[in-house]
Scaffold this motif. Structure first.
Motif, PDB file in Angstrom:
ATOM      1  N   UNK A 362       1.280   4.131   9.496  1.00 40.54           N
ATOM      2  CA  UNK A 362       1.871   3.438   8.351  1.00 40.54           C
ATOM      3  C   UNK A 362       0.769   3.337   7.299  1.00 40.54           C
ATOM      4  N   UNK A 363       0.927   2.479   6.315  1.00 46.79           N
ATOM      5  CA  UNK A 363      -0.137   2.233   5.329  1.00 46.79           C
ATOM      6  C   UNK A 363      -0.192   0.746   5.075  1.00 46.79           C
ATOM      7  N   UNK A 364      -1.333   0.308   4.568  1.00 50.46           N
ATOM      8  CA  UNK A 364      -1.470  -1.092   4.176  1.00 50.46           C
ATOM      9  C   UNK A 364      -0.420  -1.404   3.105  1.00 50.46           C
ATOM     10  N   UNK A 365       0.039  -2.667   3.059  1.00 48.85           N
ATOM     11  CA  UNK A 365       1.083  -3.033   2.094  1.00 48.85           C
ATOM     12  C   UNK A 365       0.602  -2.828   0.662  1.00 48.85           C
ATOM     13  N   UNK A 366       1.513  -2.368  -0.181  1.00 54.72           N
ATOM     14  CA  UNK A 366       1.201  -2.232  -1.605  1.00 54.72           C
ATOM     15  C   UNK A 366       1.328  -3.598  -2.272  1.00 54.72           C
ATOM     16  N   UNK A 367       0.679  -3.763  -3.420  1.00 56.35           N
ATOM     17  CA  UNK A 367       0.969  -4.962  -4.203  1.00 56.35           C
ATOM     18  C   UNK A 367       1.389  -4.535  -5.604  1.00 56.35           C
ATOM     19  N   UNK A 368       1.932  -5.486  -6.352  1.00 54.73           N
ATOM     20  CA  UNK A 368       2.496  -5.158  -7.670  1.00 54.73           C
ATOM     21  C   UNK A 368       1.447  -4.568  -8.595  1.00 54.73           C
ATOM     22  N   UNK A 369       0.191  -5.072  -8.500  1.00 55.49           N
ATOM     23  CA  UNK A 369      -0.852  -4.575  -9.409  1.00 55.49           C
ATOM     24  C   UNK A 369      -1.069  -3.078  -9.230  1.00 55.49           C
ATOM     25  N   UNK A 370      -1.034  -2.615  -7.968  1.00 56.43           N
ATOM     26  CA  UNK A 370      -1.248  -1.183  -7.739  1.00 56.43           C
ATOM     27  C   UNK A 370      -0.109  -0.366  -8.344  1.00 56.43           C
ATOM     28  N   UNK A 371       1.124  -0.870  -8.201  1.00 54.71           N
ATOM     29  CA  UNK A 371       2.263  -0.125  -8.737  1.00 54.71           C
ATOM     30  C   UNK A 371       2.305  -0.155 -10.255  1.00 54.71           C
ATOM     31  N   UNK A 372       1.751  -1.219 -10.837  1.00 56.04           N
ATOM     32  CA  UNK A 372       1.765  -1.351 -12.307  1.00 56.04           C
ATOM     33  C   UNK A 372       1.060  -0.199 -13.006  1.00 56.04           C
ATOM     34  N   UNK A 373       0.184   0.504 -12.250  1.00 56.33           N
ATOM     35  CA  UNK A 373      -0.520   1.639 -12.858  1.00 56.33           C
ATOM     36  C   UNK A 373       0.481   2.685 -13.350  1.00 56.33           C
ATOM     37  N   UNK A 374       1.643   2.703 -12.717  1.00 52.55           N
ATOM     38  CA  UNK A 374       2.673   3.661 -13.137  1.00 52.55           C
ATOM     39  C   UNK A 374       3.532   3.031 -14.218  1.00 52.55           C
TER      40      UNK A 374
END
Ligand SMILES: Cc1cc2nc3c(=O)[nH]c(=O)nc-3n(C[C@H](O)[C@H](O)[C@H](O)COP(=O)(O)OP(=O)(O)OC[C@H]3O[C@@H](n4cnc5c(N)ncnc54)[C@H](O)[C@@H]3O)c2cc1C
Length: 476
Positions: A362-374
């Protein structure tokens, strides 16, 4: 054919106006807060109660003689990368809402790779109605789930059959439907009017934001680079997602090995003729374990079963074994499961062409800040939150993500919404991603925990409940 229900705008639910008392209480608390000039905590605005829309019976869809025309004027053009479970579901949900989309898939056709395993639809067995699927042609419903020791002693039993027989007060809240992954995928693609809607043989290699706020995408097609444009890119491209890699990099949340391997096989019941065993009644799921190895066997179709054997193994050994091919995997599986009937018979009768094996990640959970890059791109399904298969939740979550994103686009980009000015992130993605990340986080964690406890003594805990629930009770 389907179009969205006008009464609930395709949500399947309607909001009930808050009572006067609730509104007044909130207003009073807010006035009080304002008097403190920002000191203290602002009261949370109460949310309206939601209830099922009776017009569409909660699906958000109505029968129609044609699909709505894609509304290119008002809605963003969505590039969906990956025509797996999540991508095909998102395409269907966009089609029903008149949201223009293109669905790209790297494989050259539907059956390019062997994808032979079965899924259990849990929450999504109801949610797929929102995707226009009201009954699954090839779905099989299970009514009994058993856990055994290797000698065949039952240490746990649950499911509708158990509750009805024992007249217990507990009733099953939902139905588990088992279906081959490819059958579900086919039903989703049929919603689109057939396979032709998919841009097969399109492997995404890169994308970039343009000055006019659109996105330019580069695909590898027949050895050449093909460029296209879109307003929103959705990575539905699975656990090794290219969109995720381009968006946030592979080194930030790399694949995380969960310490075990799964070996899978599909066995037609016709190969087991002469074996009279109630576990093979096409409506029973059973698992058997010894605290290290664990096998899970479920109906795959009405005429076959799928087995999934898993056990701990160092990563390099698991990688090596999975590359050794079906014969080596079968020998390993048979060697480890000389247990009660009909397990050895099922494994022996499984043809090598129907056997595969993978290390589990699996992968470590994402957070909103990481997705905001898109800015104008996001992820759904395994691309966003890959998880181990041990809770059977990956496809369920991918289907829920797809429906939720299509509903968010429909709401956030409706005519007069000015989303082009505000930006698609603010209008749609921020709220969608926060709901998706919150909903799936517990599933990722529980699935990773299951990779541990299913291969420990805990799996043999006596109790008529899904494995691991005893741990949850201890936590509370
Ligand atoms: C053994 C096993 C058992 C499972 N059992 C269950 C279960 O019982 N219940 C459950 O809910 N889930 C289960 N899952 C998990 C489930 O299969 C996945 O979570 C689900 O398929 C994820 O859907 P997805 O659309 O995100 O990705 P996928 O279905 O993996 O689709 C991704 C698609 O993207 C395409 N793609 C990849 N890269 C590119 C690119 N660069 N350009 C274009 N296309 C690309 C791929 O070819 C693929 O078609 C199981 C998984 C396994 C392995």
């Amino acid at each position: 054919m389907w179009t969205t229900c006008q009464e609930c705008q395709g949500r399947g639910k309607k909001s009930r106006r808050l009572s006067k008392k609730v509104r007044l209480n909130y207003q009073m608390a807010f006035d009080q807060f304002e008097k403190t000039k920002g000191n203290g905590t602002a009261p949370v605005r109460p949310k309206a109660n939601l209830y099922k829309c009776l017009n569409c019976n909660g699906s958000g869809l109505m029968n129609s003689s044609s699909y709505p025309e894609p509304d290119k004027e008002n809605y963003p053009h969505v590039a969906i990368i990956g025509a797996g479970i999540g991508g095909a579901a998102l395409a269907a949900a966009c089609l029903h809402r008149g949201i223009p989309f293109t669905l790209y898939e790297r494989d050259n056709n539907f059956a390019a790779r062997s994808q032979g395993y079965g899924l259990t639809l849990q929450q999504a067995s109801k949610a797929i109605e929102g995707l226009g699927i009201f009954s699954l042609k090839d779905g099989v419903v299970s009514t009994r789930h058993l856990v055994h020791t290797t000698e065949g002693k039952v240490v746990g039993e649950w499911g509708n059959r158990k509750w009805i027989q024992s007249d217990a007060k507990t009733t099953a809240k939902r139905t588990n439907v088992h279906i081959a992954r490819q059958s579900l995928r086919l039903e989703l693609l049929e919603q689109l009017g057939g396979h032709d809607v998919v841009q097969w043989g399109h492997q995404l290699v890169d994308f970039k934001n343009c000055e006019d706020e659109s996105i330019e995408l580069n695909f590898q097609v027949n050895g050449e680079i093909k460029k296209t444009k879109a307003d929103l890119v959705v990575g539905a491209d699975g656990i090794r997602s290219s969109v995720r890699k381009l968006l946030i990099g592979d080194d930030i949340t790399p694949l995380r090995y969960l310490g075990c391997i799964v070996i899978l096989g599909i066995c037609p019941l016709s190969m087991l003729e002469g074996i009279n065993n109630s576990l093979l009644d096409s409506a029973t799921v059973f698992q058997t374990a010894n605290g290290n190895e664990r096998i899970y066997i479920m109906p795959y179709t009405s005429y076959s079963v799928m087995w999934q054997l898993s056990f701990p193994m160092p990563e390099d050994e698991a990688k090596f074994l999975s590359t050794q091919g079906p014969l080596a995997l079968k020998e390993e599986a048979c060697r480890r499961t000389q247990w009660h009937d009909p397990i050895p018979q099922i494994l022996t009768a499984t043809l090598e062409a129907q056997i595969s094996g993978y290390p589990v990640y699996d992968r470590q959970l994402l957070n909103s800040q990481l997705l905001e890059k898109g800015n104008s791109s996001t992820l759904i399904g395994d691309a966003a939150h890959p998880m181990s298969p041990f809770k059977g939740q990956g496809a369920n979550q991918a289907l829920l993500d797809a429906l939720s994103l299509a509903r968010a686009i429909s709401k956030g980009c409706k005519p007069l919404s000015q989303w082009r000015k505000t930006g698609i992130r603010k209008s749609v993605l921020t709220e969608f991603e926060s709901e998706m990340l919150e909903r799936s986080a517990a599933k990722v964690k529980d699935s990773a925990d299951a990779a541990q406890f299913l291969h420990s003594e805990i799996v043999l805990h006596k109790g008529d409940e899904p494995r691991g629930r005893c741990l949850k009770k201890k936590e509370q």
